[in-house]
Design a protein around this motif. Structure first.
Motif: not given
Length: 358
Positions: A325-335, A302-306
């Motif tokens: 930064r311990i609060d994360q948003i990670l994505v896969r398949g969206v940009k 997965m990719e980190s949005a930040q």
């Protein structure tokens, strides 16, 4: 015939033949060898410190975890390893040490290679969906204010972690108008403007209770800290994971104590790897930075949005003076199009948000 010798008159030297010698001219035109040598010999300790700092930045992945999880501890605060550089530079200039100044190039280049990209604004306008995540804090003195601030955030999908039982009703009431769909699994929940389906718990708590206490062996999922659901958006289905991994402790004798968190990260990574949906978003308090090797099973997929679309490091904890930064948003398949940190609430964490597109 008598020859008369005439006394010769001394010839006057021409201007071109006159060489004027000025005392000390040689020393003025040439650098003192002792001084030149000293600029290279001085500041050896500073140079050694700079080289050590550079090696830590370059080889952090090789620092072993066998003793007090030292490698993970260093990686947690890795961005702050650049902080000694100005101090070492000031020392090198005061000591007039060319050796120390040159040695400082190693940590500077290594730090910029790791984190230089975070210093630029990588956000883009637009996007199809705004997601947000917030550890609302079990001891939050103002859950009403926190809920109302989150409702005004503009998020389409909102994940909450560390939901205390006594405050759950407050969040459900205050968020009901903005988010008609929601689900709570243990101490994590998801509020959405779009319908939810296929909701199930994901056991990332391992042997930890809802807020870090021991979980009884006979109760496997009652103290759940992870979940998975499908959000049916206008662009199609999106698999959303919400997780609150175990806490870590740092003390001088044991180092970084992170066994529960690391086991939870491994379990979460396996769940994400098995996900069938092409588009996936992971929201949550992972209790660690993504530089930590403990999250390799997640970050490899997965990719980190930040990191992809934010500005700066996006530190989220502690809320009063964020350091990591311990609060994360990670994505896969969206940009990821943009990522940011929201203003502080009554929690000891700050909310994080991102805008993504299909």
């Amino acid at each position: 015939m008598t020859q008369v010798d005439t006394p010769s008159t001394p010839s006057t030297p021409s201007t071109a033949d006159v060489v004027e010698e000025t005392p000390g001219a040689d020393t003025a035109d040439q650098a003192d060898p002792a001084e030149t040598s000293g600029t290279w010999k001085r500041g050896r300790l500073l140079a050694a410190s700079a080289l050590l700092l550079g090696l830590i930045l370059l080889l952090h992945a090789s620092i072993p975890n066998r003793i007090g999880n030292l490698g993970s501890l260093v990686e947690t605060f890795l961005p702050w390893c650049g902080l000694p550089v100005p101090v070492l530079l000031a020392g090198a200039l005061l000591r007039r040490s060319a050796t120390a100044v040159i040695a400082l190039l190693l940590p500077v280049v290594a730090w910029l290679n790791l984190f230089g990209g975070l210093l630029t604004d990588k956000s883009h306008p637009g996007g199809d969906l705004t997601v947000a995540s917030h550890n609302v804090g079990a001891d939050n003195p103002d859950p009403v204010g926190t809920a109302r601030a989150l409702a005004r955030s503009g998020a389409d999908v909102l994940a909450l972690e560390e939901l205390a039982a006594r405050a759950r009703g407050t969040y459900e009431k205050e968020l009901a108008q903005a988010y008609p769909h929601h689900t709570v699994q243990g101490t994590v929940g998801l509020w959405s403007r779009f319908p939810l389906s296929g909701t199930r718990p994901v056991d990332v708590a391992m042997d930890a209770g809802p807020l870090g206490d021991a979980k009884p062996a006979e109760v496997k999922m009652a103290y759940n800290r992870g979940m998975r659901t499908t959000v049916t958006t206008d662009q199609g289905p999106l698999a959303v994971y919400v997780a609150h991994l175990g806490s870590v402790r740092v003390n001088p004798r044991a180092g970084l104590s992170s066994g529960r968190r690391d086991a939870g990260a491994q379990s979460l990574g396996q769940a994400v790897a098995a996900e069938k949906n092409e588009r996936v978003v992971l929201l949550g308090d992972l209790n660690g930075t993504l530089d930590d090797r403990a999250y390799a099973g997640i970050t490899s997929r997965m990719e980190s949005a930040q990191e992809a679309a934010g500005t700066g490091f996006g530190f989220s904890w502690p809320a009063s003076f964020p350091l990591v930064r311990i609060d994360q948003i990670l994505v896969r398949g969206v940009k990821p199009e943009s990522a940011w940190v929201l203003p502080a609430t009554g929690s000891d964490h700050r909310p994080v948000a991102a805008r993504v597109s299909w």
